[in-house]
Design a protein around this motif. Structure first.
Motif, PDB file in Angstrom:
ATOM      1  N   THR A 493       1.544  21.021  36.985  1.00 50.42           N
ATOM      2  CA  THR A 493       0.450  21.922  36.599  1.00 50.42           C
ATOM      3  C   THR A 493       0.875  23.366  36.834  1.00 50.42           C
ATOM      4  OG1 THR A 493      -0.631  22.123  38.761  1.00 50.42           O
ATOM      5  CG2 THR A 493      -1.161  20.164  37.459  1.00 50.42           C
ATOM      6  N   ASP A 494       0.010  24.273  36.409  1.00 53.66           N
ATOM      7  CA  ASP A 494       0.190  25.703  36.697  1.00 53.66           C
ATOM      8  C   ASP A 494      -0.708  26.149  37.845  1.00 53.66           C
ATOM      9  OD1 ASP A 494       2.018  25.956  34.612  1.00 53.66           O
ATOM     10  OD2 ASP A 494       0.419  26.306  33.142  1.00 53.66           O
ATOM     11  N   ILE A 495      -1.217  25.197  38.612  1.00 46.54           N
ATOM     12  CA  ILE A 495      -2.168  25.486  39.688  1.00 46.54           C
ATOM     13  C   ILE A 495      -1.423  25.717  40.994  1.00 46.54           C
ATOM     14  CG2 ILE A 495      -4.112  24.571  41.025  1.00 46.54           C
ATOM     15  CD1 ILE A 495      -4.868  22.917  38.563  1.00 46.54           C
ATOM     16  N   TYR A 496      -1.860  26.725  41.752  1.00 47.77           N
ATOM     17  CA  TYR A 496      -1.270  27.037  43.055  1.00 47.77           C
ATOM     18  C   TYR A 496      -2.373  26.965  44.110  1.00 47.77           C
ATOM     19  CZ  TYR A 496       2.922  28.524  40.622  1.00 47.77           C
ATOM     20  OH  TYR A 496       4.060  28.540  39.848  1.00 47.77           O
ATOM     21  N   LEU A 497      -2.172  26.106  45.108  1.00 48.98           N
ATOM     22  CA  LEU A 497      -3.175  25.886  46.141  1.00 48.98           C
ATOM     23  C   LEU A 497      -2.542  25.972  47.529  1.00 48.98           C
ATOM     24  CD1 LEU A 497      -5.069  22.850  44.522  1.00 48.98           C
ATOM     25  CD2 LEU A 497      -5.771  25.250  44.505  1.00 48.98           C
ATOM     26  N   GLU A 498      -3.397  26.052  48.542  1.00 44.12           N
ATOM     27  CA  GLU A 498      -2.917  26.189  49.918  1.00 44.12           C
ATOM     28  C   GLU A 498      -2.111  24.962  50.330  1.00 44.12           C
ATOM     29  OE1 GLU A 498      -4.586  27.008  54.462  1.00 44.12           O
ATOM     30  OE2 GLU A 498      -5.989  26.815  52.778  1.00 44.12           O
ATOM     31  N   MET A 499      -0.907  25.181  50.805  1.00 43.08           N
ATOM     32  CA  MET A 499      -0.014  24.077  51.108  1.00 43.08           C
ATOM     33  C   MET A 499      -0.457  23.300  52.348  1.00 43.08           C
ATOM     34  SD  MET A 499       3.721  25.672  50.174  1.00 43.08           S
ATOM     35  CE  MET A 499       4.498  24.064  50.262  1.00 43.08           C
ATOM     36  N   LYS A 500      -1.118  23.962  53.282  1.00 43.32           N
ATOM     37  CA  LYS A 500      -1.568  23.257  54.472  1.00 43.32           C
ATOM     38  C   LYS A 500      -2.654  22.237  54.125  1.00 43.32           C
ATOM     39  CE  LYS A 500      -2.025  25.681  58.205  1.00 43.32           C
ATOM     40  NZ  LYS A 500      -2.556  26.609  59.237  1.00 43.32           N
ATOM     41  N   GLN A 501      -3.490  22.581  53.136  1.00 39.25           N
ATOM     42  CA  GLN A 501      -4.576  21.692  52.739  1.00 39.25           C
ATOM     43  C   GLN A 501      -4.111  20.639  51.731  1.00 39.25           C
ATOM     44  OE1 GLN A 501      -7.933  23.763  51.108  1.00 39.25           O
ATOM     45  NE2 GLN A 501      -9.166  21.914  50.841  1.00 39.25           N
ATOM     46  N   TYR A 502      -3.236  21.057  50.812  1.00 42.91           N
ATOM     47  CA  TYR A 502      -2.749  20.145  49.770  1.00 42.91           C
ATOM     48  C   TYR A 502      -1.272  19.871  50.031  1.00 42.91           C
ATOM     49  CZ  TYR A 502      -7.125  21.429  47.567  1.00 42.91           C
ATOM     50  OH  TYR A 502      -8.452  21.641  47.311  1.00 42.91           O
ATOM     51  N   THR A 503      -1.005  18.744  50.682  1.00 43.59           N
ATOM     52  CA  THR A 503       0.355  18.449  51.155  1.00 43.59           C
ATOM     53  C   THR A 503       1.336  18.146  50.026  1.00 43.59           C
ATOM     54  OG1 THR A 503      -0.340  16.141  51.484  1.00 43.59           O
ATOM     55  CG2 THR A 503      -0.454  17.612  53.383  1.00 43.59           C
ATOM     56  N   ASP A 504       0.807  17.833  48.836  1.00 45.68           N
ATOM     57  CA  ASP A 504       1.714  17.563  47.723  1.00 45.68           C
ATOM     58  C   ASP A 504       2.121  18.837  46.983  1.00 45.68           C
ATOM     59  OD1 ASP A 504      -0.895  17.900  46.885  1.00 45.68           O
ATOM     60  OD2 ASP A 504      -0.685  16.577  45.134  1.00 45.68           O
ATOM     61  N   ALA A 505       1.580  19.982  47.386  1.00 47.07           N
ATOM     62  CA  ALA A 505       1.975  21.249  46.774  1.00 47.07           C
ATOM     63  C   ALA A 505       3.412  21.583  47.167  1.00 47.07           C
ATOM     64  CB  ALA A 505       1.032  22.370  47.205  1.00 47.07           C
ATOM     65  N   CYS A 506       4.169  22.154  46.226  1.00 44.13           N
ATOM     66  CA  CYS A 506       5.605  22.392  46.440  1.00 44.13           C
ATOM     67  C   CYS A 506       5.936  23.885  46.466  1.00 44.13           C
ATOM     68  CB  CYS A 506       6.415  21.731  45.324  1.00 44.13           C
ATOM     69  SG  CYS A 506       6.181  19.950  45.205  1.00 44.13           S
ATOM     70  N   ASP A 507       6.979  24.214  47.243  1.00 42.45           N
ATOM     71  CA  ASP A 507       7.527  25.571  47.222  1.00 42.45           C
ATOM     72  C   ASP A 507       8.172  25.853  45.874  1.00 42.45           C
ATOM     73  OD1 ASP A 507       7.022  26.758  49.752  1.00 42.45           O
ATOM     74  OD2 ASP A 507       8.479  25.388  50.654  1.00 42.45           O
ATOM     75  N   VAL A 508       8.148  27.124  45.499  1.00 38.08           N
ATOM     76  CA  VAL A 508       8.906  27.580  44.340  1.00 38.08           C
ATOM     77  C   VAL A 508      10.200  28.192  44.876  1.00 38.08           C
ATOM     78  CG1 VAL A 508       8.946  29.108  42.347  1.00 38.08           C
ATOM     79  CG2 VAL A 508       6.799  28.004  43.031  1.00 38.08           C
ATOM     80  N   PRO A 509      11.355  27.710  44.491  1.00 38.25           N
ATOM     81  CA  PRO A 509      12.621  28.227  45.035  1.00 38.25           C
ATOM     82  C   PRO A 509      12.729  29.744  44.917  1.00 38.25           C
ATOM     83  CG  PRO A 509      13.018  26.280  43.699  1.00 38.25           C
ATOM     84  CD  PRO A 509      11.579  26.641  43.503  1.00 38.25           C
ATOM     85  N   GLY A 510      12.989  30.396  46.049  1.00 34.83           N
ATOM     86  CA  GLY A 510      13.185  31.830  46.060  1.00 34.83           C
ATOM     87  C   GLY A 510      11.909  32.644  46.046  1.00 34.83           C
TER      88      GLY A 510
END
Length: 637
Positions: A493-510
């Motif tokens: 997706t193009d969605i960006y959410l808080e990583m602490k709350q949504y553990t499946d959210a990924c870093d964007v390299p760099g």
């Protein structure tokens, strides 16, 4: 350096004048509900009429009044009148005033509210908490035993100051000030006050004649046992009988809501039956004190008795302001909660004006502070009231009592009034709410308990002050230490959410994406600078050698509703420090108010307009494009 030219741009060219900005800010602060929004299209004459109807609601609903409304309001008015009589007498006694003043206070103020009030469900009258608060403040200056006339006059003067304050707050639309009395504060304060009031009623239950004027737990318990030689078993037994009857009536209402009227008239029945009993057995001679003489006649004018001199002025002002804020918070909360049950809305600022006018009028006609008590208003709602006319019918009933029946209440046993107050106060100790607060928000629980313990162990003013102080400290902490969080991309997706709350959210390299969620002011600028630096430092330390170095920090500004000069200075420093480390800064989704200031301060010029984006997706895409262009140039070289 290449840039993307085909993505939508943040509008940085639209600016407003200072007057436009000030007008917008004032409108949002004082007129968030936009009460006069439809006036622009009206001719001047109609504007005046509609403005008059706004401030005098009876002009709005009065012409639409029907016979069906009349029947419903008449029944509701008779029902709440049956409750107003014993409550008026009881709460006047609680305030240390002659009982007749409690009846006076249920006559004039409801008439004023019917004209200016906006709530169809509110029933006007005196309240226990404000009665005790007024007494606790005024008795530090003079007691009823020392100077009855002065004591009563200070109460009238306090009601005058209450009314002026409430009306001014309403006209200036400063209802925001009442919001500083949080729900947790009110819950704890009411519970603590109810606990003390219940203990104080042991004086009446035990037939005692001497007692303390202090309101803390130690003083009340000391007085109860110090004067134990005054205890009368006759009064106590009668009080237990009244308590059992009232509690059974309350239980019946909870089990069978349609029989609410039984609970509503139960206090009046207690007063009538208790009076008959005391008269027949000559209760005063057998350890059952009675109310005593009640003068017949409607409210005498008291405007000439208002006290505006000497030390009594400051006492009346203090009592009026503190009790006025408490009464406002209680009345508006009651009005709003009952309005929600009918899918209606009330205007808090209009309610302030109505409360103010009725208290000023009341101070001129021998009344003390009135507001919208929950118990009476709930009865009014369940009785089927349709408009504010139910208050008028209640006032007519009280007027008839004052003109013809007041002397008959002479034989009302004080123990009957104590039983009525105890049962009314039990409902204000909300154990279930304390448990809920502890589960939901520990700090709110602490605020609530601070008010409760402060009232019970010290004074009502201390309890209220400590609780409000803790609430303000919490608000200041939120301002000075706003939350920031790291956002990650939800895969696919193009969605960006808080990583602490949504553990499946990924870093964007760099890339490090940080969301700022509050205004950036001088109080928080330093903290945010350090917090952003720490985010960057932690991000650099955790990245493996195989991962790309941190090259871009995106500040998501959607939650930044305002920024001041210190905040802008902080952004300059952050950009400068990061670019020294070879890290680029981008900003996404700035609001108009923020964008205007960033342009005016030349931060946009310093950062580069091409590094301000509508969304995180576009910021990353632009950065990747720029990175790709740079690599191509290196290859060509």
């Amino acid at each position: 350096m290449g840039t993307i030219t085909n993505h939508p741009k943040v509008n940085l060219t639209q600016t407003r004048t200072y007057c436009e900005t000030l007008k917008s800010d004032l409108k949002e602060t004082f007129f968030p509900d936009n009460p006069f929004g439809g006036f622009k299209s009206l001719p001047p004459g109609r504007r005046v009429w509609y403005g008059l109807k706004y401030y005098v609601p009876i002009l709005e609903w009065g012409p639409k009044y029907t016979l069906a409304y009349f029947r419903s309001d008449l029944l509701a008015g008779l029902t709440i009148a049956s409750l107003a009589i014993p409550q008026g007498i009881s709460y006047a006694r609680l305030a240390g005033l002659p009982p007749i003043i409690g009846l006076y206070s249920s006559f004039v103020p409801p008439l004023i509210y019917a004209v200016f009030g906006s709530s169809k469900n509110l029933a006007v009258g005196t309240v226990a908490a404000a009665s005790l608060l007024l007494a606790s403040i005024i008795e530090n200056d003079v007691t009823y035993a020392e100077n009855p006339e002065l004591y009563v006059n200070i109460f009238f003067t306090a009601a005058f100051f209450t009314g002026v304050m409430q009306a001014v707050l309403g006209f200036l639309r400063l209802g925001i000030l009442v919001d500083f009395l949080s729900r947790s504060t009110i819950t704890g304060f009411m519970g603590g006050t109810a606990s003390i009031i219940i203990l104080q009623q042991l004086k009446g239950m035990l037939g005692m004649t001497h007692f303390t004027t202090k309101t803390n737990l130690i003083s009340v318990l000391h007085a109860i046992f110090h004067y134990r030689h005054e205890w009368r078993w006759e009064s106590f037994v009668l009080g237990i009988c009244f308590l059992v009857f009232l509690l059974l009536a309350k239980h019946l209402k909870e089990k069978m809501p349609k029989l609410f009227w039984v609970s509503a008239i139960a206090p009046l029945l207690v007063v009538i039956l208790g009076g008959l009993f005391a008269f027949l057995v000559k209760g005063e001679e057998h350890g059952i004190p009675i109310v005593g003489e009640l003068k017949k006649g409607i409210n005498p004018l008291s405007i000439a008795h208002l006290t505006f001199k000497g030390k009594h002025l400051s006492v009346a002002l203090k009592a009026g302001v503190l009790s006025g804020f408490l009464a406002l918070a209680e009345g508006i909360a009651v009005g709003r909660s009952l309005a929600l049950l009918k899918d209606e809305q009330i205007d808090g600022n209009k309610e302030m004006i109505a409360y103010g006018l009725m208290n000023v009028a009341g101070s001129f006609t021998s009344c003390y502070l009135t507001t919208g008590p929950f118990s009476k208003s709930a009865v009014n709602y369940h009785a089927g009231c349709k408009t504010q006319m139910s208050n008028v019918f209640m006032s007519i009933c009280i007027m008839l009592v004052l003109l013809f029946l007041a002397p008959l209440f002479k034989y009302t046993p004080l123990v009957a009034l104590s039983a009525i107050i105890i049962v009314a106060m039990i409902g204000l100790i909300e154990i279930h709410e304390y448990k809920r607060l502890y589960k939901v928000d520990k700090f709110d629980f602490i605020v609530c308990m601070a008010a409760f313990i402060g009232v019970v162990m010290f004074t009502m003013v201390i309890g209220l002050s400590v609780s409000v102080g803790l609430s303000l400290i919490r608000a200041l902490i939120y301002v000075a230490r706003p939350a920031t969080c790291k956002l990650g991309n939800i895969p696919g997706t193009d969605i960006y959410l808080e990583m602490k709350q949504y553990t499946d959210a990924c870093d964007v390299p760099g890339v490090l994406v940080l969301q700022l969620t509050s205004p950036i002011y001088f109080a928080s600028a330093g903290y945010l600078r350090e917090r952003i630096s720490r985010w960057v430092h932690d991000e650099q330390n955790k990245r493996d050698k195989s991962e790309a170095d941190l090259q871009l920090v995106i500040l998501e500004f959607g939650g930044v509703t305002a920024i001041d000069n210190s905040g802008i200075g902080m952004l300059f420093e952050v950009r400068k420090n990061l670019e020294k480390q070879g890290i680029k800064v981008a900003i996404t989704n700035p609001r108009q108010e923020v964008a205007e200031k960033l342009v005016a301060a030349k931060f946009v010029e310093s950062l580069g307009e091409e590094w301000i984006f509508l969304s995180i997706k576009e910021a990353i895409a632009a950065w990747l494009f720029t990175l790709h262009e740079a690599i191509n140039k290196e290859v060509q070289v």
